[in-house]
Scaffold this motif. Structure first.
Motif: not given
Length: 93
Positions: A51-60
């Motif tokens: 849904p967003s780059a921020e969600e991937v950033q938080q996960l990784v």
């Protein structure tokens, strides 16, 4: 949307082992399409659907942040070449 995650890896052995172990716990609203490690395993690029780059950033960052610097950004899909087929939209149809 597609998101690129670039990883600049400080601890390659630990990073790739942790990344492999985390595959089974990726939240269902995120889809990892591709993983491209460098030959020396000190950098890597991944293609996500999210849904967003921020969600991937938080996960990784939560899984790999102590072993790497991670940079995530949204792909300009109109200008991109060779993107994978979207899977999340297909699942909702």
């Amino acid at each position: 949307m597609f998101v690129i995650a670039h990883h600049f890896i400080k601890e390659p052995e630990a990073f790739w082992a942790s990344a492999q172990n985390a595959l089974s716990s990726i939240p269902p609203h995120l889809k990892l399409h591709s993983v491209y490690p460098s030959s020396d395993l000190k950098t890597g690029t991944c293609v996500w659907e999210a849904p967003s780059a921020e969600e991937v950033q938080q996960l990784v960052d939560s899984i790999l942040g102590t072993m790497s610097k991670n940079v995530c950004y949204e792909v300009n899909e109109e200008a991109a070449i060779g993107l994978p087929q979207k899977r999340m939209e297909e699942a909702r149809s």
